[in-house]
Design a protein around this motif. Sequence first.
Motif, PDB file in Angstrom:
ATOM      1  N   LEU A 110       7.580 -54.717  34.430  1.00  0.00           N
ATOM      2  CA  LEU A 110       6.414 -53.863  34.665  1.00  0.00           C
ATOM      3  C   LEU A 110       6.853 -52.426  34.920  1.00  0.00           C
ATOM      4  O   LEU A 110       6.259 -51.470  34.389  1.00  0.00           O
ATOM      5  N   ALA A 111       7.884 -52.253  35.743  1.00  0.00           N
ATOM      6  CA  ALA A 111       8.387 -50.913  36.036  1.00  0.00           C
ATOM      7  C   ALA A 111       8.936 -50.240  34.775  1.00  0.00           C
ATOM      8  O   ALA A 111       8.724 -49.045  34.535  1.00  0.00           O
ATOM      9  N   ARG A 112       9.656 -50.999  33.976  1.00  0.00           N
ATOM     10  CA  ARG A 112      10.235 -50.470  32.737  1.00  0.00           C
ATOM     11  C   ARG A 112       9.131 -49.985  31.795  1.00  0.00           C
ATOM     12  O   ARG A 112       9.224 -48.896  31.205  1.00  0.00           O
ATOM     13  N   GLU A 113       8.070 -50.770  31.687  1.00  0.00           N
ATOM     14  CA  GLU A 113       6.956 -50.402  30.804  1.00  0.00           C
ATOM     15  C   GLU A 113       6.229 -49.160  31.323  1.00  0.00           C
ATOM     16  O   GLU A 113       5.873 -48.257  30.551  1.00  0.00           O
ATOM     17  N   LEU A 114       6.020 -49.101  32.642  1.00  0.00           N
ATOM     18  CA  LEU A 114       5.318 -47.953  33.227  1.00  0.00           C
ATOM     19  C   LEU A 114       6.136 -46.672  33.051  1.00  0.00           C
ATOM     20  O   LEU A 114       5.594 -45.615  32.717  1.00  0.00           O
ATOM     21  N   HIS A 115       7.428 -46.771  33.246  1.00  0.00           N
ATOM     22  CA  HIS A 115       8.274 -45.587  33.075  1.00  0.00           C
ATOM     23  C   HIS A 115       8.304 -45.132  31.624  1.00  0.00           C
ATOM     24  O   HIS A 115       8.265 -43.921  31.333  1.00  0.00           O
ATOM     25  N   ALA A 116       8.367 -46.081  30.689  1.00  0.00           N
ATOM     26  CA  ALA A 116       8.374 -45.725  29.270  1.00  0.00           C
ATOM     27  C   ALA A 116       7.098 -44.977  28.898  1.00  0.00           C
ATOM     28  O   ALA A 116       7.118 -44.066  28.065  1.00  0.00           O
ATOM     29  N   GLU A 117       5.998 -45.343  29.542  1.00  0.00           N
ATOM     30  CA  GLU A 117       4.720 -44.674  29.262  1.00  0.00           C
ATOM     31  C   GLU A 117       4.650 -43.291  29.890  1.00  0.00           C
ATOM     32  O   GLU A 117       4.224 -42.323  29.248  1.00  0.00           O
ATOM     33  N   LEU A 118       5.054 -43.186  31.161  1.00  0.00           N
ATOM     34  CA  LEU A 118       4.824 -41.957  31.918  1.00  0.00           C
ATOM     35  C   LEU A 118       5.987 -40.977  31.864  1.00  0.00           C
ATOM     36  O   LEU A 118       5.799 -39.779  32.111  1.00  0.00           O
ATOM     37  N   GLY A 119       7.196 -41.457  31.592  1.00  0.00           N
ATOM     38  CA  GLY A 119       8.347 -40.581  31.570  1.00  0.00           C
ATOM     39  C   GLY A 119       8.744 -40.125  32.968  1.00  0.00           C
ATOM     40  O   GLY A 119       8.434 -40.774  33.967  1.00  0.00           O
ATOM     41  N   GLY A 120       9.439 -38.998  33.027  1.00  0.00           N
ATOM     42  CA  GLY A 120       9.887 -38.479  34.313  1.00  0.00           C
ATOM     43  C   GLY A 120      11.163 -39.146  34.780  1.00  0.00           C
ATOM     44  O   GLY A 120      11.780 -39.933  34.049  1.00  0.00           O
ATOM     45  N   PRO A 121      11.575 -38.860  36.024  1.00  0.00           N
ATOM     46  CA  PRO A 121      12.845 -39.415  36.519  1.00  0.00           C
ATOM     47  C   PRO A 121      12.826 -40.917  36.741  1.00  0.00           C
ATOM     48  O   PRO A 121      13.874 -41.546  36.818  1.00  0.00           O
ATOM     49  N   GLY A 122      11.656 -41.517  36.864  1.00  0.00           N
ATOM     50  CA  GLY A 122      11.554 -42.957  37.110  1.00  0.00           C
ATOM     51  C   GLY A 122      10.279 -43.277  37.854  1.00  0.00           C
ATOM     52  O   GLY A 122       9.373 -42.437  37.959  1.00  0.00           O
ATOM     53  N   PHE A 240       9.059 -39.622  50.646  1.00  0.00           N
ATOM     54  CA  PHE A 240      10.145 -40.253  49.877  1.00  0.00           C
ATOM     55  C   PHE A 240       9.792 -40.278  48.394  1.00  0.00           C
ATOM     56  O   PHE A 240      10.633 -39.939  47.543  1.00  0.00           O
ATOM     57  N   PHE A 241       8.570 -40.652  48.078  1.00  0.00           N
ATOM     58  CA  PHE A 241       8.143 -40.639  46.680  1.00  0.00           C
ATOM     59  C   PHE A 241       8.208 -39.221  46.119  1.00  0.00           C
ATOM     60  O   PHE A 241       8.666 -38.999  44.988  1.00  0.00           O
ATOM     61  N   ASP A 242       7.759 -38.257  46.904  1.00  0.00           N
ATOM     62  CA  ASP A 242       7.763 -36.865  46.443  1.00  0.00           C
ATOM     63  C   ASP A 242       9.187 -36.402  46.152  1.00  0.00           C
ATOM     64  O   ASP A 242       9.452 -35.762  45.124  1.00  0.00           O
ATOM     65  N   ASP A 243      10.125 -36.741  47.019  1.00  0.00           N
ATOM     66  CA  ASP A 243      11.516 -36.322  46.851  1.00  0.00           C
ATOM     67  C   ASP A 243      12.138 -36.898  45.590  1.00  0.00           C
ATOM     68  O   ASP A 243      12.940 -36.233  44.921  1.00  0.00           O
ATOM     69  N   HIS A 244      11.798 -38.152  45.270  1.00  0.00           N
ATOM     70  CA  HIS A 244      12.517 -38.857  44.210  1.00  0.00           C
ATOM     71  C   HIS A 244      11.783 -38.950  42.865  1.00  0.00           C
ATOM     72  O   HIS A 244      12.409 -39.249  41.849  1.00  0.00           O
ATOM     73  N   LEU A 245      10.468 -38.698  42.881  1.00  0.00           N
ATOM     74  CA  LEU A 245       9.698 -38.893  41.644  1.00  0.00           C
ATOM     75  C   LEU A 245       9.213 -37.591  41.024  1.00  0.00           C
ATOM     76  O   LEU A 245       8.683 -37.603  39.907  1.00  0.00           O
TER      77      LEU A 245
END
Length: 247
Positions: A110-122, A240-245
């Motif tokens: 699920l995470a892999r699919e979401l990242h492929a759609e949205l891009g960004g650092p992860g 934490f989300f803001d720092d890393h995403l």
Amino acid sequence: MAAADGVLTGWSVGEHTHEGVSHRTYRRGSGPGVIVIHEIPGITPSVAAFADEVVAAGYTVVMPSLFGTPGAPFSGAAVARSLTRACVSREFTILALGETSPIAGWLRDLARELHAELGGPGVGALGMCFTGGFALAMMVEPAVVAPVLAQPSLPFPVSPARAADVNLSPADLEVVRRRARDGHQVLGVCYRSDRAVGTRFQTLTSELGDAFVRVELDGSGHSTLTEQRDQGAVDRVLAFFDDHLRG
């Protein structure tokens, strides 16, 4: 399709399937992706309220429904039903030492699919209580760059060894260690007196060193972000989300 489950009105309903296993998902928002994994007994109003806060902070939130009735209120009866279902499911390891729950594979996909759609650092991943350690297991997937463990409680701490176990196989733990050495952090949040967490925060500090960001709250609560919500904990998670995403 819009959700019609009361507190989930406004969330879009979907389904994710991986290796023949399907679970309903709820999605809302825009911006970097965050997967919020509910606690026992399910996506309660307080879980949905927390997820809405993450949405309001500027994120695309996906909530998988792994057990329970989405939108139903928290109750002792609901906890008993969901716990019974979870304990007999092959997707979760309840007492096993040194094993990763099989649901981790589904969540990583699920995470892999979401990242492929949205891009960004992860993407971010947050688990709570029964599902708290699942966010750590998701870190094996490179797309997960912001894992948050809220009061992780598996395996159930019925012995000292289980209280210290982090619900990962040795191979998965080595991947997590390697990613920590490469600079990836893990955030852990719990009430200091919460026995359900056992001693696994000490284990994570030992295994990951400074990469494990440890937040322990005063008080005797359990659900740091929902039923016994602590605003400071919520703020730390969003930071934490803001720092890393948003890199």
